[in-house]
Every structure is written in C-alpha cells, then in structure tokens.
Design an enzyme around this catalytic site. Structure first.
Site, PDB file in Angstrom:
ATOM      1  N   GLU A 140       0.818  -1.218   0.000  1.00 15.41           N
ATOM      2  CA  GLU A 140       0.000   0.000   0.000  1.00 15.41           C
ATOM      3  C   GLU A 140       0.855   1.275   0.000  1.00 15.41           C
ATOM      4  OE1 GLU A 140      -3.640  -0.166   2.437  1.00 15.41           O
ATOM      5  OE2 GLU A 140      -3.004  -2.123   3.122  1.00 15.41           O
ATOM      6  N   LYS A 158     -11.495   0.122   5.061  1.00 15.00           N
ATOM      7  CA  LYS A 158     -12.954   0.322   5.057  1.00 15.00           C
ATOM      8  C   LYS A 158     -13.382   1.578   4.299  1.00 15.00           C
ATOM      9  CE  LYS A 158     -13.571  -1.541   9.756  1.00 15.00           C
ATOM     10  NZ  LYS A 158     -13.064  -0.966  10.994  1.00 15.00           N
ATOM     11  N   SER A 222      -8.751  -5.472  17.075  1.00 17.42           N
ATOM     12  CA  SER A 222      -8.609  -6.796  16.447  1.00 17.42           C
ATOM     13  C   SER A 222      -7.134  -7.100  16.230  1.00 17.42           C
ATOM     14  CB  SER A 222      -9.296  -6.832  15.090  1.00 17.42           C
ATOM     15  OG  SER A 222     -10.660  -6.628  15.222  1.00 17.42           O
ATOM     16  N   HIS A 227      -2.858   1.493  16.671  1.00 15.30           N
ATOM     17  CA  HIS A 227      -3.243   2.279  15.502  1.00 15.30           C
ATOM     18  C   HIS A 227      -4.421   3.159  15.873  1.00 15.30           C
ATOM     19  CE1 HIS A 227      -5.360  -1.599  15.451  1.00 15.30           C
ATOM     20  NE2 HIS A 227      -6.415  -0.869  15.089  1.00 15.30           N
TER      21      HIS A 227
HETATM   22  P1  M7G Z   1      -8.975  -2.740  14.805  1.00 19.20           P
HETATM   23  O1  M7G Z   1      -9.547  -1.859  15.842  1.00 19.20           O
HETATM   24  O2  M7G Z   1      -7.783  -3.546  15.189  1.00 19.20           O
HETATM   25  O3  M7G Z   1     -10.001  -3.775  14.256  1.00 19.20           O
HETATM   26  O4  M7G Z   1      -8.661  -1.812  13.559  1.00 19.20           O
HETATM   27  P2  M7G Z   1     -11.387  -3.711  13.518  1.00 19.20           P
HETATM   28  O5  M7G Z   1     -11.045  -4.313  12.152  1.00 19.20           O
HETATM   29  O6  M7G Z   1     -12.225  -4.614  14.341  1.00 19.20           O
HETATM   30  O7  M7G Z   1     -11.836  -2.294  13.451  1.00 19.20           O
HETATM   31  C1  M7G Z   1      -7.916  -2.224  12.468  1.00 19.20           C
HETATM   32  C2  M7G Z   1      -8.210  -1.240  11.350  1.00 19.20           C
HETATM   33  O8  M7G Z   1      -7.317  -1.466  10.291  1.00 19.20           O
HETATM   34  C3  M7G Z   1      -9.611  -1.427  10.808  1.00 19.20           C
HETATM   35  O9  M7G Z   1     -10.252  -0.185  10.668  1.00 19.20           O
HETATM   36  C4  M7G Z   1      -9.387  -2.144   9.485  1.00 19.20           C
HETATM   37  O10 M7G Z   1     -10.366  -1.838   8.506  1.00 19.20           O
HETATM   38  C5  M7G Z   1      -8.030  -1.646   9.086  1.00 19.20           C
HETATM   39  N1  M7G Z   1      -7.287  -2.618   8.275  1.00 19.20           N
HETATM   40  C6  M7G Z   1      -7.216  -3.945   8.484  1.00 19.20           C
HETATM   41  N2  M7G Z   1      -6.410  -4.511   7.548  1.00 19.20           N
HETATM   42  C7  M7G Z   1      -6.101  -5.921   7.484  1.00 19.20           C
HETATM   43  C8  M7G Z   1      -5.959  -3.502   6.723  1.00 19.20           C
HETATM   44  C9  M7G Z   1      -5.095  -3.487   5.602  1.00 19.20           C
HETATM   45  O11 M7G Z   1      -4.540  -4.483   5.144  1.00 19.20           O
HETATM   46  N3  M7G Z   1      -4.862  -2.244   5.060  1.00 19.20           N
HETATM   47  C10 M7G Z   1      -5.470  -1.106   5.530  1.00 19.20           C
HETATM   48  N4  M7G Z   1      -5.219   0.039   4.922  1.00 19.20           N
HETATM   49  N5  M7G Z   1      -6.293  -1.113   6.601  1.00 19.20           N
HETATM   50  C11 M7G Z   1      -6.530  -2.306   7.192  1.00 19.20           C
END
Ligand code: M7G
Length: 288
Positions: A140, A158, A222, A227
């Site tokens: 990315e 998202k 998650s 972050h």
């Molecule tokens: P989280 O609070 O750990 O989990 O946030 P959630 O998915 O339950 O919200 C992780 C955040 O990173 C989320 O908003 C995901 O949409 C985003 N995210 C997860 N992945 C695997 C990626 C990715 O590969 N690239 C990007 N740009 N964002 C990601």
C-alpha cells in the site's frame, strides 16, 4: 494467488453475516482446502451519475401504486460491488465476522495481566504482518498519505473514498500493543503529534476541521499493534464507534494528562462477540 483465481476456486460453505442495514454480506468458503472469507458490499450512489440514473433503470418488478406513492424493484446496469477477501482466514477471523450475540465485559487492570496479555501474546505475529508491510513500505506504499519516524497515515481498508465516509488509519512504528500500553511519560508527545498531523492533512486534503472528524482507538482492537482510527463525523454510523469499543484520542490525552499511568490502572469495559476467543477466556473471570 490473484484475487480472480481465489474467486474462481471459492467453494461456498455458509453465510457468516448478512447485514441488511449496511448491505454487507460475509460468506465463508474453501479455497484449496483453506478457509476463505469474502465480503460483498453494495457501493454508495455517485451523485455525478444520478442525472441519467432513471434511464439506466430497467426491468421494473413488484410495482405498487397508492395515491401519490409508488415503489418497485429494478435493475441498473453496471451494479458495482466492493469485494474484500481474507484468505487464508483463521478461526479468529471467522469468529470476528460471524453473527453472534455480544456481551459486555469489564477488564480490570489485573484481568489485563492475567487474561488479556496472555491472549494477545498467543496471537501469531503473522496476524499483524499487514501492519509491518505498510510500516516498511512493502504494501500500500502508493496509498500512504503521510510517513515520518513516528507513524504512517493511510486510507483504511474500510474507506469507500468519499469525504462523507472518510476513514483513515494511523499506524505507529513503536510496537505498542494497545491503549493499555500508553503512559504519559513515553507517549503523550506521540499522541499530540499524531493529532496535529491528522488535523493538518484532513484540512489540506479535504477541508475538514477538527470539529468535523473523530480520532479514536479501539479497545480491544482486532490487531494488537497500536493504531488510530480517523473518521469523518458525517460518517454517522461508522463501524466501531460505539461505547464499549471506541476511545476518543482527546479523551485518552486528557486522561494521561490527569494521571500518567491511567491506562495501566483503569477498568476498561468492552463488548465482544460471545464466541470471540478473548470473551471465552474471560468466562469465569467476569461472572454476571
Ligand atoms: P482494529 O480496531 O484492530 O479492528 O482496527 P477492527 O477491524 O475490528 O476495526 C484495524 C483497522 O485497520 C480497521 O479499521 C481495518 O479496517 C483496518 N485494516 C485492516 N487490515 C487488514 C488492513 C489493511 O490491510 N490495510 C489497511 N489500509 N487497513 C486495514
């Protein structure tokens, strides 16, 4: 394996979640004997295409007329879908996306040490490989909005690209697992820095003021690599902004200013899917 090849090989097993409100469906299947989760999301309307939309609508069915009111089902050519693929998907991914009742738990400081910490230490490092790939410029890279020695800011997976639903994510280089790791003496300056960077770029790129955005952490996340979620306030029902999950950056900064080790001491209530592995570990610790 290319996305197209995964789709060709996908063998449907069951629907995990069919969210009528967000119009997202999560389905589980197998690709070459490994679990694969696909999600399909109906994309939002593009205001620019609306002028000619009526002419693209065809095949009207189930028409009802009543006085000045009428409704029907129709088809529009080039009906776009947003597709996401998790492959190979782990049991944790399946538990995350599968429809299930949620429960509210209270994580006291001692529960963090005895339940949550061992849980997060048991998660294989490859679960956050995607974070490492971004931090090291291996994935990315062309999407990165800002990068310095402290953090990388980029569009969240998202984000649909519209300003109204803006969703960015800031990843920190420091390997801090979560909100629980933050301490005023080591991290207050970092948190103030990320806030300044986000405000500047949100204003420069999209004309958004600090009053029009929300910056927050999830607890529990998650992915246990700290972050920050950055969303437009106009994204009124952005996923993951509910109590029991979101902690505003401003509140986190204020708490650390009041009490430097606030997040090592406080009881954090949170909600989780009943079958989430952390919820299972909490059973017996939080009898209700
Ligand atoms: P989280 O609070 O750990 O989990 O946030 P959630 O998915 O339950 O919200 C992780 C955040 O990173 C989320 O908003 C995901 O949409 C985003 N995210 C997860 N992945 C695997 C990626 C990715 O590969 N690239 C990007 N740009 N964002 C990601």
């Amino acid at each position: 394996m290319h996305t197209q090849a995964i789709l060709q090989a996908f063998r449907f097993e069951r629907v995990l979640l069919n969210d009528a409100r967000t119009k997202i469906i999560y389905v589980l299947g197998q690709v070459e004997e490994e679990a694969c989760i696909l999600s399909f999301e109906k994309t939002r309307f593009e205001p620019e295409t609306m002028a000619l939309y009526t002419q693209r609508l065809r095949g009207l069915e189930q028409e009802v007329e009543n006085n000045i009111y009428r409704w029907a089902l129709g088809l529009v050519d080039r009906d776009e879908l947003r597709l996401k693929v998790i492959y190979p998907a782990t049991a944790l991914h399946i538990a995350k996306y599968e429809a299930q009742p949620r429960i509210l738990l209270n994580e006291r400081a001692q529960d963090y040490q005895s339940v949550t910490l061992p849980y997060l230490q048991s998660i294989p490092a490859e679960r956050t490989q995607w974070v490492q790939n971004i931090l090291h410029g291996q994935a990315e890279a062309d999407r990165v909005i800002f990068r310095d020695a402290d953090l990388v800011l980029l569009p969240d997976m998202k984000w649909d690209g519209s300003v109204e639903s803006l969703y960015w994510v800031a990843l920190f280089h420091q390997p801090l697992p979560s909100l629980r790791s933050l301490h005023a003496s080591s991290h207050l300056a970092l948190l103030q820095h990320v806030r300044t960077v986000c405000y500047r770029l949100l204003s420069e790129r999209h004309g958004l003021t600090p009053e029009q955005v929300r910056l927050f952490f999830h607890y529990p996340p998650s992915y246990y690599h700290l972050h920050l979620h950055v969303t437009a306030l106009s994204f009124a029902d952005a996923p993951g902004i509910q109590v029991g999950q979101a902690h505003l950056l401003d509140t986190v900064i204020a708490n650390l200013e009041l009490c430097p080790d606030y997040y090592q001491k406080v009881t954090l209530p949170f909600s989780l899917g009943q079958r989430h592995p952390l919820a299972l570990r909490f059973q017996g610790v939080n009898p209700t």
